[in-house]
Design an enzyme around this catalytic site. Structure first.
Site, PDB file in Angstrom:
ATOM      1  N   HIS A 171      -9.359  -0.130   3.310  1.00  0.00           N
ATOM      2  CA  HIS A 171     -10.262   0.132   4.492  1.00  0.00           C
ATOM      3  C   HIS A 171     -11.498  -0.644   4.484  1.00  0.00           C
ATOM      4  O   HIS A 171     -12.659  -0.232   5.087  1.00  0.00           O
ATOM      5  CB  HIS A 171     -10.620   1.941   4.115  1.00  0.00           C
ATOM      6  CG  HIS A 171      -9.618   2.542   3.356  1.00  0.00           C
ATOM      7  ND1 HIS A 171      -8.322   2.480   3.529  1.00  0.00           N
ATOM      8  CD2 HIS A 171     -10.020   3.655   2.363  1.00  0.00           C
ATOM      9  CE1 HIS A 171      -7.757   3.251   2.622  1.00  0.00           C
ATOM     10  NE2 HIS A 171      -8.632   4.106   2.138  1.00  0.00           N
ATOM     11  N   GLU A 219       2.275   3.879  -4.097  1.00  0.00           N
ATOM     12  CA  GLU A 219       1.627   2.488  -4.304  1.00  0.00           C
ATOM     13  C   GLU A 219       2.626   1.645  -5.221  1.00  0.00           C
ATOM     14  O   GLU A 219       2.757   0.516  -4.915  1.00  0.00           O
ATOM     15  CB  GLU A 219       0.431   2.658  -5.292  1.00  0.00           C
ATOM     16  CG  GLU A 219      -0.767   3.468  -4.482  1.00  0.00           C
ATOM     17  CD  GLU A 219      -1.633   2.745  -3.470  1.00  0.00           C
ATOM     18  OE1 GLU A 219      -1.158   1.317  -3.215  1.00  0.00           O
ATOM     19  OE2 GLU A 219      -2.447   2.959  -3.007  1.00  0.00           O
ATOM     20  N   ASP A 225       1.069  -0.988   0.156  1.00  0.00           N
ATOM     21  CA  ASP A 225       0.100  -0.091  -0.005  1.00  0.00           C
ATOM     22  C   ASP A 225       0.828   1.138  -0.046  1.00  0.00           C
ATOM     23  O   ASP A 225       2.156   1.143   0.314  1.00  0.00           O
ATOM     24  CB  ASP A 225      -0.912  -0.028   1.190  1.00  0.00           C
ATOM     25  CG  ASP A 225      -2.127   0.950   1.018  1.00  0.00           C
ATOM     26  OD1 ASP A 225      -2.246   1.283  -0.006  1.00  0.00           O
ATOM     27  OD2 ASP A 225      -2.910   1.127   1.975  1.00  0.00           O
ATOM     28  N   GLY A 226       0.382   2.426  -0.350  1.00  0.00           N
ATOM     29  CA  GLY A 226       0.940   3.680  -0.273  1.00  0.00           C
ATOM     30  C   GLY A 226       0.144   4.745   0.128  1.00  0.00           C
ATOM     31  O   GLY A 226      -1.049   4.532   0.283  1.00  0.00           O
ATOM     32  N   ASP A 274      -1.440  -0.240   5.326  1.00  0.00           N
ATOM     33  CA  ASP A 274      -1.556   0.915   5.291  1.00  0.00           C
ATOM     34  C   ASP A 274      -1.123   1.906   6.486  1.00  0.00           C
ATOM     35  O   ASP A 274      -0.450   2.985   6.529  1.00  0.00           O
ATOM     36  CB  ASP A 274      -3.220   1.382   5.540  1.00  0.00           C
ATOM     37  CG  ASP A 274      -3.458   2.897   5.562  1.00  0.00           C
ATOM     38  OD1 ASP A 274      -3.444   3.504   4.520  1.00  0.00           O
ATOM     39  OD2 ASP A 274      -4.002   3.191   6.617  1.00  0.00           O
ATOM     40  N   ASP A 287      -4.724  -2.431  -3.147  1.00  0.00           N
ATOM     41  CA  ASP A 287      -5.892  -1.610  -3.188  1.00  0.00           C
ATOM     42  C   ASP A 287      -5.903  -0.427  -4.106  1.00  0.00           C
ATOM     43  O   ASP A 287      -6.778   0.186  -4.474  1.00  0.00           O
ATOM     44  CB  ASP A 287      -6.326  -1.293  -1.969  1.00  0.00           C
ATOM     45  CG  ASP A 287      -5.666  -0.309  -1.225  1.00  0.00           C
ATOM     46  OD1 ASP A 287      -4.766   0.322  -2.110  1.00  0.00           O
ATOM     47  OD2 ASP A 287      -5.541   0.033   0.153  1.00  0.00           O
TER      48      ASP A 287
END
Length: 241
Positions: free
Chosen positions: A128, A49, A10-11, A138, A72
């Protein structure tokens, strides 16, 4: 059964452009977990990302197992599995005739993907949505974006502090562009979390609350439940009341 390395990445970025960070979790077939993280200033969310995926794939470049990567980011999924073919044919220009943004990162990602010769699967997980490993990625990314030194785990899977189950159907979706804005990450979608630490059961309204109790605690158990029956079944399995 063929052995598989699972990667989650994730970023995060504040300002876009602004200070950013990336996070990744790698789960090895030998039941070992390795967390990675990094930061750039200034940067963009899309670059973070991509760097998360690049760093994780680079970390397993000497391994021959099949890799399953969860992200995501709709842009990352669509770019590496579809758009990139047209970009290369057009000399790294978009359909509108403009230079591809972040070309150097796309080229690095493409080389890593090609090196696995079809032994890499790209999967789009909802952000999320309460999946523990996605949330952990995250947390790492956000911490690095804020200049906070996040303690990265590297050791046996049993001690990582979160569930290593793959995302269920409710956590997955077809590729779609990821919004530049982020919604709050503290709410649980449909259900609660329960945890068992040193024989004592607690209930948590959000995943961060549950994670705070179990992260790094040897022997801790936790689960997201959506009904009383599901909760009782988990407690029975744990031998708890």
């Amino acid at each position: 059964m063929e052995k598989t390395i699972f990667i989650y990445c994730d970023g995060a970025c504040s300002g876009n452009p602004g200070p950013g960070g990336w996070g990744a979790v790698i789960i090895f077939p030998e039941n070992r977990v390795r967390e990675l993280g990094g930061a750039q200033r200034p940067t963009t969310n899309n670059r973070m990302e991509m760097l998360g995926a690049i760093a994780a794939l680079s970390a397993v470049s000497d391994r021959s197992e099949r890799v399953k990567l969860y992200t995501d980011s709709g842009l990352l999924i669509n770019g590496i599995t579809g758009w990139i073919n047209n970009w290369k044919r057009k000399g790294w220009e978009t359909a509108a005739g403009k230079p591809v943004v972040n070309r150097e990162l796309w080229e690095r990602l493409d080389l890593l993907a090609q090196a696995r010769k079809g032994r890499l699967a790209w999967c789009h997980v909802k952000g999320h949505a309460g999946h523990e490993i996605n949330e952990r990625c995250d947390d790492i990314a956000v911490a690095f974006s804020k200049g906070i030194k996040s303690k990265l785990y590297d050791g046996p899977a049993v001690g990582c502090g979160y569930s290593l189950l793959e995302p269920e159907a409710g956590h997955l979706r077809a590729p779609a562009p990821k919004s530049a804005s982020s919604s709050p990450r503290s709410k649980t979608v449909g259900g609660i979390y329960i945890s068992l630490v040193e024989g004592r059961v607690e209930r948590h309204a959000t995943w961060p609350q549950c994670r705070e109790r179990v992260h790094g605690v040897s022997g801790a158990r936790f689960k997201k439940v959506t009904s009383a029956a599901e909760e009782q079944a988990a407690l029975k399995l744990w031998g708890a009341t």
